[in-house]
Structure formats: structure tokens, C-alpha cells
Design a protein around this motif. Sequence first.
Motif, short mmCIF file in Angstrom:
data_model
loop_
_atom_site.label_atom_id
_atom_site.label_comp_id
_atom_site.label_asym_id
_atom_site.label_seq_id
_atom_site.Cartn_x
_atom_site.Cartn_y
_atom_site.Cartn_z
N ILE A 22 5.43 -14.25 0.94
CA ILE A 22 4.38 -13.26 0.87
C ILE A 22 5.02 -11.84 0.88
O ILE A 22 5.45 -11.39 1.97
CB ILE A 22 3.15 -13.39 1.69
N ALA A 23 4.74 -10.96 -0.31
CA ALA A 23 4.89 -9.48 0.03
C ALA A 23 3.56 -8.62 0.01
O ALA A 23 2.90 -8.96 -1.08
CB ALA A 23 5.96 -9.15 -1.09
N GLY A 24 3.64 -7.74 0.80
CA GLY A 24 2.37 -6.82 0.41
C GLY A 24 2.43 -5.59 -0.20
O GLY A 24 3.70 -5.08 -0.08
N VAL A 25 1.53 -5.33 -1.04
CA VAL A 25 1.45 -3.87 -1.75
C VAL A 25 0.26 -3.17 -1.38
O VAL A 25 -0.57 -3.60 -1.72
CB VAL A 25 1.76 -4.35 -3.50
N SER A 26 0.58 -1.93 -1.20
CA SER A 26 -0.49 -1.05 -1.22
C SER A 26 -0.75 -0.13 -2.29
O SER A 26 0.78 0.50 -2.51
CB SER A 26 -0.57 -0.43 0.03
N VAL A 27 -1.59 0.18 -2.86
CA VAL A 27 -1.75 1.27 -3.78
C VAL A 27 -2.82 2.30 -3.29
O VAL A 27 -3.90 2.09 -2.84
CB VAL A 27 -2.44 0.98 -5.12
N SER A 28 -2.12 3.44 -3.06
CA SER A 28 -2.96 4.72 -2.50
C SER A 28 -4.26 5.21 -3.38
O SER A 28 -3.69 4.88 -4.71
CB SER A 28 -2.03 5.68 -1.97
N ALA A 29 -5.12 5.97 -2.87
CA ALA A 29 -6.32 6.52 -3.65
C ALA A 29 -5.53 7.48 -4.74
O ALA A 29 -4.81 8.05 -4.39
CB ALA A 29 -7.14 7.02 -2.75
N GLY A 30 -6.40 7.49 -5.94
CA GLY A 30 -5.94 8.45 -6.87
C GLY A 30 -5.85 7.52 -8.05
O GLY A 30 -6.64 6.67 -8.26
N ALA A 31 -4.89 7.94 -8.72
CA ALA A 31 -4.52 7.12 -10.09
C ALA A 31 -4.30 5.70 -9.53
O ALA A 31 -3.71 5.40 -8.80
CB ALA A 31 -3.69 7.93 -10.88
N ASN A 32 -4.67 4.74 -10.89
CA ASN A 32 -4.25 3.67 -10.69
C ASN A 32 -2.68 3.48 -10.79
O ASN A 32 -2.03 4.29 -11.43
CB ASN A 32 -4.93 2.56 -11.74
N LYS A 33 -1.93 2.31 -10.52
CA LYS A 33 -0.73 2.18 -10.54
C LYS A 33 -0.29 0.91 -11.31
O LYS A 33 -0.97 -0.08 -11.03
CB LYS A 33 0.14 1.96 -9.26
N SER A 34 0.45 0.90 -12.29
CA SER A 34 1.03 -0.13 -13.29
C SER A 34 2.38 -0.58 -12.38
O SER A 34 3.42 0.19 -12.03
CB SER A 34 1.33 0.25 -14.50
N LEU A 35 2.37 -1.84 -12.32
CA LEU A 35 3.38 -2.64 -11.60
C LEU A 35 4.00 -3.57 -12.41
O LEU A 35 3.48 -4.46 -13.09
CB LEU A 35 3.12 -3.15 -10.41
N LEU A 36 5.37 -3.96 -12.34
CA LEU A 36 5.82 -5.10 -12.91
C LEU A 36 6.27 -6.06 -11.62
O LEU A 36 7.12 -5.56 -10.75
CB LEU A 36 7.44 -4.67 -13.83
N ILE A 37 6.10 -7.19 -11.68
CA ILE A 37 6.22 -8.20 -10.51
C ILE A 37 7.08 -9.22 -10.94
O ILE A 37 6.50 -9.75 -12.11
CB ILE A 37 4.90 -8.31 -9.82
N ARG A 38 8.12 -9.63 -10.17
CA ARG A 38 9.01 -10.69 -10.70
C ARG A 38 9.14 -11.59 -9.82
O ARG A 38 9.48 -11.04 -8.55
CB ARG A 38 10.21 -10.16 -11.56
N ALA A 39 9.23 -12.92 -9.88
CA ALA A 39 9.94 -13.86 -9.02
C ALA A 39 11.03 -14.26 -9.79
O ALA A 39 10.70 -15.31 -10.78
CB ALA A 39 8.86 -14.72 -8.74
N VAL A 40 12.31 -14.34 -9.40
CA VAL A 40 13.44 -14.52 -10.06
C VAL A 40 14.28 -15.70 -9.44
O VAL A 40 14.38 -15.66 -8.11
CB VAL A 40 14.52 -13.61 -10.37
N GLY A 41 14.46 -16.93 -10.14
CA GLY A 41 15.06 -17.97 -9.49
C GLY A 41 16.16 -18.72 -10.21
O GLY A 41 17.46 -18.12 -10.21
N PRO A 42 15.91 -19.17 -11.44
CA PRO A 42 16.95 -19.76 -12.58
C PRO A 42 18.08 -18.44 -12.75
O PRO A 42 19.25 -18.65 -12.88
CB PRO A 42 16.30 -20.17 -13.82
#
Length: 132
Positions: A22-42
Motif C-alpha cells: 500500500i502506497a499513500g498519495v495526497s493531492v493538495s488543494a488547487g488544480a487536479n493532478k494527473s498521475l501515472l501509476i505502475r506496478a512492475v513485476g515481469p
Amino acid sequence: NTAVSFVNLSARTQLDAGQILIAGVSVSAGANKSLLIRAVGPKLADFGVGGVLGDPKIEVYNSSGVKIMENDNWGGTPALTAAAASVGAFALEAAGKDAALALTLPAGGYTVQVSGAAGTAGVVLVEVYELP
């Protein structure tokens, strides 16, 4: 005064069968944030990592515990490929079983949960990038 911007956060761990990273992510008030999230195994095997998680899965939850997005087997889409290139992330195999998603989030707290798609075990890397 120098502006500071978040670019990437990552963590690599060994998951036992049935465990969740589990990883926590917080987005602060203001503009929305676009994120790329990856889980890399192979793909980690290409970097000499042994015992990789063969089929990682990502689930993203908001602070109310509601699942807002998930991915298993990223699919090599042009949009995700372009997003990874835009932040300097290494390329994933188009037909690989690594997981990735891009999303835009409003202010708030979120959790990224990474697990083996079938409760499997292995080494996995979770990455969170802020997209331009």
C-alpha cells in the motif's frame, strides 16, 4: 525562491502470496493532478531482478475506501506509452503482464494497492509519477 515539483516516487518489495503493498498519495488543494501509476513485476527481470511478481495488479482507492480505478495487464496502449515517455519512465512490454494506469485526481488522499493478480508472490516495483 526555487519552485519544487514532485516527479516520481517508487518502492520495491517482496510480496508473499496474498500480501498487498500500500502506497499513500495526497493531492493538495488547487488544480487536479494527473498521475501515472505502475506496478512492475515481469519487466524487472530485464534489470537482473530474480523472483519477480509475474502478474501485478493495481487498485486505487479514495479516502472513503471507494475503488476509483484498477488495472491488471496494462495492454501497451499508446496513451500509457506516451505518458511513460513524457516522465522518463522505462518502457514496458506491450503484451506484458505489468500493470499501469493514468488518472487525474482532485484534492484528497488516496491509496494505491498492489498485489499479485491471483494472490501470487514475488518482487514488485510500484511507481507514481506526476504527469505534465
